[in-house]
Design a protein around this motif. Structure first.
Motif, PDB file in Angstrom:
ATOM      1  N   ARG A   2      22.565 -18.690  31.245  1.00 22.01           N
ATOM      2  CA  ARG A   2      21.451 -18.229  30.408  1.00 22.01           C
ATOM      3  C   ARG A   2      21.463 -16.707  30.367  1.00 22.01           C
ATOM      4  O   ARG A   2      21.740 -16.050  31.370  1.00 22.01           O
ATOM      5  CB  ARG A   2      20.134 -18.708  30.972  1.00 22.01           C
ATOM      6  N   ILE A   3      21.138 -16.163  29.234  1.00 22.70           N
ATOM      7  CA  ILE A   3      21.078 -14.713  29.064  1.00 22.70           C
ATOM      8  C   ILE A   3      19.661 -14.256  29.384  1.00 22.70           C
ATOM      9  O   ILE A   3      18.704 -14.741  28.769  1.00 22.70           O
ATOM     10  CB  ILE A   3      21.483 -14.332  27.634  1.00 22.70           C
ATOM     11  N   PRO A   4      19.509 -13.345  30.349  1.00 25.53           N
ATOM     12  CA  PRO A   4      18.164 -12.873  30.691  1.00 25.53           C
ATOM     13  C   PRO A   4      17.517 -12.103  29.533  1.00 25.53           C
ATOM     14  O   PRO A   4      18.170 -11.324  28.848  1.00 25.53           O
ATOM     15  CB  PRO A   4      18.391 -11.937  31.881  1.00 25.53           C
ATOM     16  N   ILE A   5      16.225 -12.350  29.345  1.00 28.03           N
ATOM     17  CA  ILE A   5      15.438 -11.658  28.329  1.00 28.03           C
ATOM     18  C   ILE A   5      14.273 -10.999  29.058  1.00 28.03           C
ATOM     19  O   ILE A   5      13.416 -11.682  29.600  1.00 28.03           O
ATOM     20  CB  ILE A   5      14.931 -12.635  27.250  1.00 28.03           C
ATOM     21  N   LEU A   6      14.272  -9.675  29.076  1.00 25.32           N
ATOM     22  CA  LEU A   6      13.261  -8.923  29.806  1.00 25.32           C
ATOM     23  C   LEU A   6      12.184  -8.412  28.863  1.00 25.32           C
ATOM     24  O   LEU A   6      12.478  -8.000  27.740  1.00 25.32           O
ATOM     25  CB  LEU A   6      13.905  -7.743  30.524  1.00 25.32           C
ATOM     26  N   LEU A  32      15.387 -16.719  22.916  1.00 26.75           N
ATOM     27  CA  LEU A  32      14.840 -15.481  22.360  1.00 26.75           C
ATOM     28  C   LEU A  32      13.688 -15.772  21.405  1.00 26.75           C
ATOM     29  O   LEU A  32      12.634 -15.123  21.474  1.00 26.75           O
ATOM     30  CB  LEU A  32      15.929 -14.666  21.657  1.00 26.75           C
ATOM     31  N   LEU A  33      13.867 -16.732  20.532  1.00 26.71           N
ATOM     32  CA  LEU A  33      12.799 -17.060  19.584  1.00 26.71           C
ATOM     33  C   LEU A  33      11.553 -17.548  20.314  1.00 26.71           C
ATOM     34  O   LEU A  33      10.432 -17.186  19.959  1.00 26.71           O
ATOM     35  CB  LEU A  33      13.287 -18.086  18.569  1.00 26.71           C
ATOM     36  N   GLN A  34      11.749 -18.346  21.354  1.00 26.56           N
ATOM     37  CA  GLN A  34      10.613 -18.827  22.148  1.00 26.56           C
ATOM     38  C   GLN A  34       9.913 -17.660  22.841  1.00 26.56           C
ATOM     39  O   GLN A  34       8.685 -17.586  22.879  1.00 26.56           O
ATOM     40  CB  GLN A  34      11.086 -19.857  23.182  1.00 26.56           C
ATOM     41  N   LYS A  35      10.679 -16.721  23.371  1.00 27.12           N
ATOM     42  CA  LYS A  35      10.112 -15.563  24.074  1.00 27.12           C
ATOM     43  C   LYS A  35       9.348 -14.655  23.102  1.00 27.12           C
ATOM     44  O   LYS A  35       8.289 -14.135  23.444  1.00 27.12           O
ATOM     45  CB  LYS A  35      11.236 -14.786  24.758  1.00 27.12           C
ATOM     46  N   ILE A  36       9.874 -14.471  21.890  1.00 31.97           N
ATOM     47  CA  ILE A  36       9.146 -13.696  20.876  1.00 31.97           C
ATOM     48  C   ILE A  36       7.804 -14.359  20.598  1.00 31.97           C
ATOM     49  O   ILE A  36       6.768 -13.701  20.534  1.00 31.97           O
ATOM     50  CB  ILE A  36       9.974 -13.550  19.576  1.00 31.97           C
ATOM     51  N   HIS A  37       7.824 -15.667  20.451  1.00 22.62           N
ATOM     52  CA  HIS A  37       6.597 -16.415  20.173  1.00 22.62           C
ATOM     53  C   HIS A  37       5.607 -16.309  21.332  1.00 22.62           C
ATOM     54  O   HIS A  37       4.423 -16.041  21.121  1.00 22.62           O
ATOM     55  CB  HIS A  37       6.942 -17.876  19.892  1.00 22.62           C
ATOM     56  N   GLU A  38       6.086 -16.498  22.563  1.00 21.04           N
ATOM     57  CA  GLU A  38       5.217 -16.491  23.739  1.00 21.04           C
ATOM     58  C   GLU A  38       4.588 -15.123  24.008  1.00 21.04           C
ATOM     59  O   GLU A  38       3.440 -15.041  24.423  1.00 21.04           O
ATOM     60  CB  GLU A  38       6.010 -16.892  24.992  1.00 21.04           C
ATOM     61  N   THR A  39       5.362 -14.058  23.789  1.00 18.51           N
ATOM     62  CA  THR A  39       4.909 -12.716  24.162  1.00 18.51           C
ATOM     63  C   THR A  39       4.348 -11.917  22.999  1.00 18.51           C
ATOM     64  O   THR A  39       3.829 -10.824  23.209  1.00 18.51           O
ATOM     65  CB  THR A  39       6.071 -11.913  24.781  1.00 18.51           C
ATOM     66  N   SER A  40       4.479 -12.427  21.775  1.00 22.13           N
ATOM     67  CA  SER A  40       4.103 -11.682  20.565  1.00 22.13           C
ATOM     68  C   SER A  40       4.785 -10.315  20.531  1.00 22.13           C
ATOM     69  O   SER A  40       4.185  -9.312  20.146  1.00 22.13           O
ATOM     70  CB  SER A  40       2.587 -11.510  20.485  1.00 22.13           C
ATOM     71  N   ALA A  41       6.043 -10.289  20.949  1.00 22.17           N
ATOM     72  CA  ALA A  41       6.806  -9.042  20.984  1.00 22.17           C
ATOM     73  C   ALA A  41       6.926  -8.448  19.582  1.00 22.17           C
ATOM     74  O   ALA A  41       7.150  -9.162  18.608  1.00 22.17           O
ATOM     75  CB  ALA A  41       8.196  -9.287  21.570  1.00 22.17           C
ATOM     76  N   ASN A  42       6.760  -7.128  19.512  1.00 22.10           N
ATOM     77  CA  ASN A  42       6.903  -6.414  18.244  1.00 22.10           C
ATOM     78  C   ASN A  42       8.339  -5.972  17.980  1.00 22.10           C
ATOM     79  O   ASN A  42       8.684  -5.626  16.861  1.00 22.10           O
ATOM     80  CB  ASN A  42       6.008  -5.173  18.229  1.00 22.10           C
ATOM     81  N   GLY A  43       9.144  -5.920  19.038  1.00 21.69           N
ATOM     82  CA  GLY A  43      10.504  -5.437  18.883  1.00 21.69           C
ATOM     83  C   GLY A  43      11.449  -6.092  19.871  1.00 21.69           C
ATOM     84  O   GLY A  43      11.037  -6.580  20.923  1.00 21.69           O
ATOM     85  N   VAL A  44      12.726  -6.081  19.493  1.00 17.69           N
ATOM     86  CA  VAL A  44      13.780  -6.648  20.323  1.00 17.69           C
ATOM     87  C   VAL A  44      14.978  -5.711  20.273  1.00 17.69           C
ATOM     88  O   VAL A  44      15.384  -5.279  19.194  1.00 17.69           O
ATOM     89  CB  VAL A  44      14.221  -8.046  19.821  1.00 17.69           C
ATOM     90  N   VAL A  45      15.513  -5.396  21.442  1.00 17.02           N
ATOM     91  CA  VAL A  45      16.778  -4.662  21.515  1.00 17.02           C
ATOM     92  C   VAL A  45      17.801  -5.613  22.108  1.00 17.02           C
ATOM     93  O   VAL A  45      17.600  -6.156  23.194  1.00 17.02           O
ATOM     94  CB  VAL A  45      16.676  -3.390  22.386  1.00 17.02           C
ATOM     95  N   ILE A  46      18.887  -5.828  21.372  1.00 14.14           N
ATOM     96  CA  ILE A  46      19.972  -6.686  21.836  1.00 14.14           C
ATOM     97  C   ILE A  46      21.197  -5.805  22.038  1.00 14.14           C
ATOM     98  O   ILE A  46      21.730  -5.249  21.082  1.00 14.14           O
ATOM     99  CB  ILE A  46      20.283  -7.808  20.828  1.00 14.14           C
TER     100      ILE A  46
END
Length: 118
Positions: A2-6, A32-46
Motif C-alpha cells: 500500500r502507498i502511504p497517504i499523509l 487516495l479517492l477515499q482519503k480525499i472524501h474522508e478528509t475533505s482535502a483541498n489539495g494533493v501532491v503526488i
C-alpha cells in the motif's frame, strides 16, 4: 503493498517509492479517492520521483487518479516526473492540462499552497 497517504493541514501528500504493479496502482487509486472524501482535502501532491518508467496501464491509472481527484474538488500537483515517464504519458495521450507539475516535492508543496491561497 500500500502507498502511504499523509495528511498535512488541508492537503494530502503521497510519495510513490518504487515501481508500481497493476494491483498496487488500483489500490492506490481507491485509497487516495477515499482519503480525499474522508478528509475533505483541498489539495494533493503526488511525488513520482522514484518511478523511472511506466507501462500503458499504470499511465492510464495515474491519469485517472489525477482526473478523479480534480473531480472531487482537490487541486493536484504531480512532482518529480522523469523524462521517460513524461514521454510515455504524452505518447499514450494522457492529458495533464489541468494538473500542476513541479520538479520536486518542495516546489510542489509551495505551488499547491500558492494555488490554495495559504
Amino acid at each position: 503493498m500500500r502507498i502511504p497517504i499523509l495528511k498535512l493541514y488541508d492537503c494530502l501528500l503521497v510519495s510513490i517509492q518504487g515501481e508500481l504493479d497493476d494491483a498496487t496502482a488500483l489500490q492506490f487509486q481507491e485509497d487516495l479517492l477515499q482519503k480525499i472524501h474522508e478528509t475533505s482535502a483541498n489539495g494533493v501532491v503526488i511525488d513520482i520521483t522514484s518511478i523511472d518508467f511506466i507501462d500503458s496501464f499504470i499511465a492510464k491509472v495515474l491519469g485517472d487518479v489525477l482526473s478523479m481527484s480534480t473531480l472531487m474538488g482537490a487541486k493536484v500537483v504531480i512532482t518529480g516526473i522523469q523524462p521517460a515517464v513524461a514521454i510515455t504519458l504524452i505518447e499514450l495521450g494522457i492529458s495533464l492540462n489541468d494538473v500542476m507539475t513541479a520538479l520536486d516535492l518542495e516546489k510542489g508543496l509551495e505551488k499547491l499552497q500558492q494555488e490554495l491561497g495559504d
